[in-house]
Write an enzyme that holds these catalytic residues in place. Sequence first.
Site, short mmCIF file in Angstrom:
data_model
loop_
_atom_site.label_atom_id
_atom_site.label_comp_id
_atom_site.label_asym_id
_atom_site.label_seq_id
_atom_site.Cartn_x
_atom_site.Cartn_y
_atom_site.Cartn_z
N TYR A 145 0.86 -1.18 0.00
CA TYR A 145 0.00 0.00 0.00
C TYR A 145 0.90 1.23 0.00
O TYR A 145 1.51 1.57 1.02
CB TYR A 145 -0.89 0.03 1.24
N PHE A 158 -13.87 -3.51 0.29
CA PHE A 158 -14.70 -2.81 -0.70
C PHE A 158 -16.18 -2.81 -0.30
O PHE A 158 -17.07 -2.77 -1.15
CB PHE A 158 -14.55 -3.41 -2.10
N GLY A 164 -17.74 -1.03 -3.27
CA GLY A 164 -18.51 -1.89 -4.17
C GLY A 164 -17.79 -2.10 -5.49
O GLY A 164 -16.59 -2.40 -5.53
N THR A 185 -18.52 4.08 -3.92
CA THR A 185 -19.48 4.06 -5.00
C THR A 185 -20.60 5.08 -4.77
O THR A 185 -20.95 5.41 -3.63
CB THR A 185 -20.12 2.66 -5.15
#
Length: 297
Positions: A60, A220, A224, A232
Amino acid sequence: MPENLSAAAAGTWKLGDFTVNRLGFGAMRTTPNPDRAVAIGVLRRAVELGVNHIDTAAFYASPGGTLQVGDGAVRYANELIREALSPYPEDLVITTKVGPGSTAERAFYNATTAAELREQVELNLRQLGKDVLDVVNLRIIKKPGEDSVAERFGALADLVDAGLIRHLGLSNIRLDHLDEAQPIAPVVCVQNSYALDTHRDDDTFLPVCGERGVAYVPFFAIAGQAREGTATTDHSDAVRRIAAAKDASEQQIRLAWTLHQGSHVLAIPGTGNPAHLEENIAAGAIELSAEELAELS
């Protein structure tokens, strides 16, 4: 926001011999902002609000990296966590993952040998400034027929025996992978992509994890189908209606739905925005009725 804003509102679960609040924090989105002070502040605020489970990875990083954003000097999530929180609170559990990696020499690669996995474990130890990693997830690339986890999971189990890792988990897997790994060493968590409107094929896998005492940790949950992109904005009418009725955001309803899928389900929403952090923590106190859950699903 609730007056007593706390990640503890969502309850707790045990990761091996660690007890964590079910609402945790994902560190991936701490890296884009070139102002390190922002990430440091978000991480410290998360812990102040009761977060004691942080998900991270050595790969990351920004600029570029998983998110493909950012500018300025390179920023690693692990190093931001160390700068913000070391010396670490006694109850803080940091979960990292190995498998995917990136080096100047090799760019992105997937670790498949015991030597490569050990190198990644040692990199996480150095970046985080720890002697032992709390939880390490083996993240795989699924290729049916050629994606056995036995050899790699066994290599990580050897590192548990060597005292470099305390507990093991799996990421991006199917039930047959869990079946394969559990006879080798205890699995404390499964981390898969799963949300109200994506990867619902895990609806049958999720309760199996609970039956076996394994935490199911969706990533997520807010993003999404947008995945690494952003949260989202493609919400169903049911999400919008219930959010309005509860004076909540759609993202909060998505998180609340996630936590309602089982007492063994942990949420790890990530953000580099202090206001969004507090919204995410507040979602842990949102109650959804059976009727609302049915409408959302």
